[in-house]
Design a protein around this motif. Structure first.
Motif, PDB file in Angstrom:
ATOM      1  N   PRO A   1       0.643  -1.124   0.126  1.00 58.54           N
ATOM      2  CA  PRO A   1       0.247   0.057   0.061  1.00 58.54           C
ATOM      3  C   PRO A   1       0.721   1.292  -0.020  1.00 58.54           C
ATOM      4  CG  PRO A   1      -0.127  -1.103   2.247  1.00 58.54           C
ATOM      5  CD  PRO A   1       0.828  -2.004   1.336  1.00 58.54           C
ATOM      6  N   ALA A   2       2.250   1.112   0.155  1.00 57.83           N
ATOM      7  CA  ALA A   2       2.851   2.267   0.406  1.00 57.83           C
ATOM      8  C   ALA A   2       2.975   2.965  -1.197  1.00 57.83           C
ATOM      9  CB  ALA A   2       4.213   1.926   0.637  1.00 57.83           C
ATOM     10  N   ARG A   3       3.046   2.302  -2.142  1.00 59.54           N
ATOM     11  CA  ARG A   3       3.021   2.905  -3.636  1.00 59.54           C
ATOM     12  C   ARG A   3       2.096   2.065  -4.516  1.00 59.54           C
ATOM     13  NH1 ARG A   3       9.067   3.891  -5.188  1.00 59.54           N
ATOM     14  NH2 ARG A   3       8.701   1.963  -6.597  1.00 59.54           N
ATOM     15  N   CYS A   4       1.478   1.068  -4.298  1.00 56.84           N
ATOM     16  CA  CYS A   4       0.929   0.083  -5.245  1.00 56.84           C
ATOM     17  C   CYS A   4      -0.644   0.197  -5.038  1.00 56.84           C
ATOM     18  CB  CYS A   4       1.432  -1.167  -5.049  1.00 56.84           C
ATOM     19  SG  CYS A   4       0.586  -2.271  -6.468  1.00 56.84           S
ATOM     20  N   GLU A   5      -1.583   0.646  -6.003  1.00 59.08           N
ATOM     21  CA  GLU A   5      -2.890   0.591  -5.678  1.00 59.08           C
ATOM     22  C   GLU A   5      -3.592  -0.629  -5.800  1.00 59.08           C
ATOM     23  OE1 GLU A   5      -5.222   2.947  -8.987  1.00 59.08           O
ATOM     24  OE2 GLU A   5      -3.133   3.140  -9.656  1.00 59.08           O
ATOM     25  N   TRP A   6      -2.809  -1.615  -6.228  1.00 61.85           N
ATOM     26  CA  TRP A   6      -3.477  -2.857  -6.598  1.00 61.85           C
ATOM     27  C   TRP A   6      -3.375  -3.833  -5.473  1.00 61.85           C
ATOM     28  CZ3 TRP A   6      -6.385  -1.626 -10.058  1.00 61.85           C
ATOM     29  CH2 TRP A   6      -6.102  -0.693 -10.943  1.00 61.85           C
ATOM     30  N   THR A   7      -2.726  -3.460  -4.239  1.00 59.94           N
ATOM     31  CA  THR A   7      -2.643  -4.479  -3.157  1.00 59.94           C
ATOM     32  C   THR A   7      -3.928  -4.648  -2.502  1.00 59.94           C
ATOM     33  OG1 THR A   7      -1.189  -4.808  -1.252  1.00 59.94           O
ATOM     34  CG2 THR A   7      -2.029  -2.980  -1.481  1.00 59.94           C
ATOM     35  N   ASN A   8      -4.127  -5.828  -2.164  1.00 57.19           N
ATOM     36  CA  ASN A   8      -5.265  -6.509  -1.347  1.00 57.19           C
ATOM     37  C   ASN A   8      -5.179  -6.588   0.028  1.00 57.19           C
ATOM     38  OD1 ASN A   8      -7.031  -6.965  -3.870  1.00 57.19           O
ATOM     39  ND2 ASN A   8      -5.322  -8.099  -4.428  1.00 57.19           N
ATOM     40  N   ILE A   9      -3.900  -6.608   0.174  1.00 60.82           N
ATOM     41  CA  ILE A   9      -3.525  -6.684   1.786  1.00 60.82           C
ATOM     42  C   ILE A   9      -2.600  -5.449   2.199  1.00 60.82           C
ATOM     43  CG2 ILE A   9      -4.185  -8.867   2.241  1.00 60.82           C
ATOM     44  CD1 ILE A   9      -1.345  -9.748   1.897  1.00 60.82           C
TER      45      ILE A   9
ATOM     46  N   ASP B   1     -13.998  -7.443  -1.448  1.00 62.99           N
ATOM     47  CA  ASP B   1     -14.115  -8.333  -0.156  1.00 62.99           C
ATOM     48  C   ASP B   1     -12.453  -8.899  -0.473  1.00 62.99           C
ATOM     49  OD1 ASP B   1     -14.611  -9.980   1.840  1.00 62.99           O
ATOM     50  OD2 ASP B   1     -16.025 -11.481   0.922  1.00 62.99           O
ATOM     51  N   LYS B   2     -11.693  -8.120   0.305  1.00 58.83           N
ATOM     52  CA  LYS B   2     -10.269  -8.559   0.161  1.00 58.83           C
ATOM     53  C   LYS B   2      -9.809  -9.655   1.365  1.00 58.83           C
ATOM     54  CE  LYS B   2      -9.486  -4.466  -2.647  1.00 58.83           C
ATOM     55  NZ  LYS B   2      -8.557  -3.419  -2.767  1.00 58.83           N
ATOM     56  N   GLY B   3      -8.684 -10.264   0.854  1.00 61.04           N
ATOM     57  CA  GLY B   3      -7.831 -11.126   1.880  1.00 61.04           C
ATOM     58  C   GLY B   3      -6.793 -11.605   1.153  1.00 61.04           C
ATOM     59  N   ALA B   4      -6.424 -13.100   1.542  1.00 58.58           N
ATOM     60  CA  ALA B   4      -5.066 -13.621   0.843  1.00 58.58           C
ATOM     61  C   ALA B   4      -5.458 -15.186   0.409  1.00 58.58           C
ATOM     62  CB  ALA B   4      -3.957 -13.509   1.831  1.00 58.58           C
ATOM     63  N   THR B   5      -4.685 -15.541  -0.389  1.00 59.75           N
ATOM     64  CA  THR B   5      -4.655 -17.185  -0.656  1.00 59.75           C
ATOM     65  C   THR B   5      -3.355 -17.746   0.013  1.00 59.75           C
ATOM     66  OG1 THR B   5      -5.624 -16.777  -2.584  1.00 59.75           O
ATOM     67  CG2 THR B   5      -4.492 -18.550  -2.366  1.00 59.75           C
TER      68      THR B   5
ATOM     69  N   LYS C   1      -9.346 -14.052   5.523  1.00 56.86           N
ATOM     70  CA  LYS C   1      -9.169 -12.508   5.957  1.00 56.86           C
ATOM     71  C   LYS C   1      -7.789 -12.168   6.576  1.00 56.86           C
ATOM     72  CE  LYS C   1     -12.357  -9.805   5.154  1.00 56.86           C
ATOM     73  NZ  LYS C   1     -12.424  -9.051   3.914  1.00 56.86           N
ATOM     74  N   VAL C   2      -7.186 -11.175   6.155  1.00 53.90           N
ATOM     75  CA  VAL C   2      -5.970 -10.798   6.698  1.00 53.90           C
ATOM     76  C   VAL C   2      -6.097  -9.489   7.476  1.00 53.90           C
ATOM     77  CG1 VAL C   2      -3.576 -10.357   6.099  1.00 53.90           C
ATOM     78  CG2 VAL C   2      -4.822 -11.824   4.531  1.00 53.90           C
ATOM     79  N   GLU C   3      -6.305  -9.490   8.766  1.00 49.23           N
ATOM     80  CA  GLU C   3      -6.551  -8.390   9.621  1.00 49.23           C
ATOM     81  C   GLU C   3      -5.533  -8.551  10.760  1.00 49.23           C
ATOM     82  OE1 GLU C   3     -10.610  -8.793  10.278  1.00 49.23           O
ATOM     83  OE2 GLU C   3     -11.142  -8.105   8.250  1.00 49.23           O
ATOM     84  N   SER C   4      -5.080  -7.423  11.355  1.00 51.26           N
ATOM     85  CA  SER C   4      -4.154  -7.198  12.463  1.00 51.26           C
ATOM     86  C   SER C   4      -4.956  -7.945  13.680  1.00 51.26           C
ATOM     87  CB  SER C   4      -3.449  -5.940  12.699  1.00 51.26           C
ATOM     88  OG  SER C   4      -2.656  -5.752  13.929  1.00 51.26           O
ATOM     89  N   PRO C   5      -4.293  -8.585  14.553  1.00 52.63           N
ATOM     90  CA  PRO C   5      -2.900  -9.024  14.809  1.00 52.63           C
ATOM     91  C   PRO C   5      -2.561 -10.456  13.968  1.00 52.63           C
ATOM     92  CG  PRO C   5      -4.183  -9.753  16.568  1.00 52.63           C
ATOM     93  CD  PRO C   5      -5.248  -9.255  15.945  1.00 52.63           C
ATOM     94  N   TYR C   6      -3.327 -10.712  12.871  1.00 47.77           N
ATOM     95  CA  TYR C   6      -2.941 -11.863  12.022  1.00 47.77           C
ATOM     96  C   TYR C   6      -2.918 -13.253  12.789  1.00 47.77           C
ATOM     97  CZ  TYR C   6      -1.467  -7.571   9.670  1.00 47.77           C
ATOM     98  OH  TYR C   6      -1.518  -6.213   9.129  1.00 47.77           O
TER      99      TYR C   6
END
Length: 388
Positions: free
Chosen positions: A165-173, A294-298, A322-327
């Motif tokens: 997310p620092a520089r890429c608009e396509w990140t899902n997490i 509806d974002k997360g990770a594989t 789903k990828v949410e802190s504290p993971y």
């Protein structure tokens, strides 16, 4: 030995940057860099390496982070009799201030060869070449300026992630927060080798996979979404107006035929159940197509480069999480994998090789995952198996 290096000089020719040029530049003020040129030239001449591993070296309290290396011709090149490498843990996303970089380089010019690699294939900052006597002194100085060592040996290697997310608009997490969190959580596993072999965690924000996680990591996290692609039909028409071949360059290139093009209406449609979220259409039409919301990770397991056995790509074990802190869910799964691998793995056997030897069924049972159709290692050959 003569200071001439005719064989190395060949590597300075051509259009590409040469590491030889950089070593020669440092050799003007560092004796170790000068002797490094000599060792390399002799290796090319003799067609055999003149480096050897001479046992384990390290710093107080750590079992990894230092790669021991010695010359087998110290009588010819005494300044590289020992030429050990530091792996220094990089910040999330490889972001540095110039002030921080100067501090690292000042330490390294004082205690080492002055030669660096930003970054090695591990993702770490590589400080290439110091003596056994300077190891602890250099480590102490690095700690003073705010840096720590990364992983090496049969330990958790330094987790790495894309710029996210620092520089890429396509990140899902949030790849940066996740990699920092995991790195801090697993400090003991990074610094104190305890397993059959190395274990790598790499994180990509989308399936473009800019850190090659699927090919290089034992535990792969790739950002994705589970709802439908978002298509801006007004923007689609602008692509048509500009002469862009949507059917030829996007629709016909979709690996699962999940896109349909209405030539008459100039509309692009997605068949959501067939989409595998490969990012191709988004890469081609960034203004018109976006990931779902509806974002997360594989989560995938078992990737590695060829060492004892051939290269392996990671395969899916969790289609969506789903990828949410504290993971917590990710951390719990990682620990279960470690426990099973540590109990069953042979020396120098990566976790993917262990799964191949004992079977995915035993692995899934051990870590508490249920088998699902997405757990495949190759394209399906049975037409009677479908995704729900």
């Amino acid at each position: 030995m003569s200071g001439e290096t005719p064989k190395l000089d060949e590597l300075e020719k051509g259009p590409w940057p040469s590491y030889v040029k950089e070593i020669k530049r440092m050799a003007k003020k560092n004796a170790a860099a000068m002797d490094l040129l000599g060792v390399q030239e002799l290796s090319f001449k003799d067609k055999v390496t003149h480096w050897k591993h001479g046992g384990i070296v390290g710093v107080t309290g750590y079992g990894g982070g230092v790669i021991g290396r010695y010359s087998d011709v110290p009588h010819l090149f005494p300044n590289v009799e020992s030429f050990h490498t530091f792996r220094v843990n990089h910040p999330a996303g490889w972001f540095y201030t110039t002030k921080a970089l100067r501090k690292i380089c000042d330490v390294w010019e004082k205690y080492g060869s002055g030669l660096t690699n930003f970054h090695g294939s591990t993702g770490d900052i590589i400080l290439l070449g110091t003596t056994t006597a300077n190891l602890q002194l250099c480590f102490n100085a690095l700690i003073e300026v705010g840096f720590d060592l990364g992983g090496s040996g049969s330990a958790l290697r330094t987790p790495t992630a894309c710029i996210g997310p620092a520089r890429c608009e396509w990140t899902n997490i949030n790849t940066l927060d996740l990699v920092h969190n995991l790195t801090m959580e697993f400090q003991d596993e990074i610094h104190r080798p305890r397993w059959p072999y190395k274990f790598k965690i790499k994180i990509s924000g989308c399936s473009n996979d800019c850190v090659a996680a699927i090919a290089r990591a034992d535990f792969t996290i790739i950002g994705t979404w589970r709802d439908s692609l978002k298509i801006d039909q007004k923007a689609v028409k602008e692509y048509v107006k500009a002469g862009f071949d949507i059917k030829g360059l996007v629709v016909d290139k979709c690996p699962t035929n999940a896109l349909k093009w209405d030539e008459k209406a100039k509309k692009l449609k997605v068949i959501s159940q067939d989409c595998v979220r490969c990012m191709h259409c988004i890469n081609k039409m960034t203004k018109a197509i976006r990931p779902g919301v509806d974002k997360g990770a594989t989560i995938l397991i078992g990737g590695k480069a060829p060492i004892l056995k051939g290269a392996m790509l990671s395969s899916v074990i969790v289609p969506f999480m789903k990828v949410e802190s504290p993971y917590t869910e990710i951390k719990d799964l990682i620990r279960k994998i470690w426990d099973w691998w540590d109990e069953n793995g042979r020396t120098r056997e990566r976790v993917g090789e262990l799964i191949e030897r004992l079977g995915m069924r035993n692995f899934l049972k051990a870590v508490g995952l249920k088998p699902v159709p997405q757990m495949i290692k190759a394209p399906r050959t049975n037409p009677y198996v479908f995704f729900s």
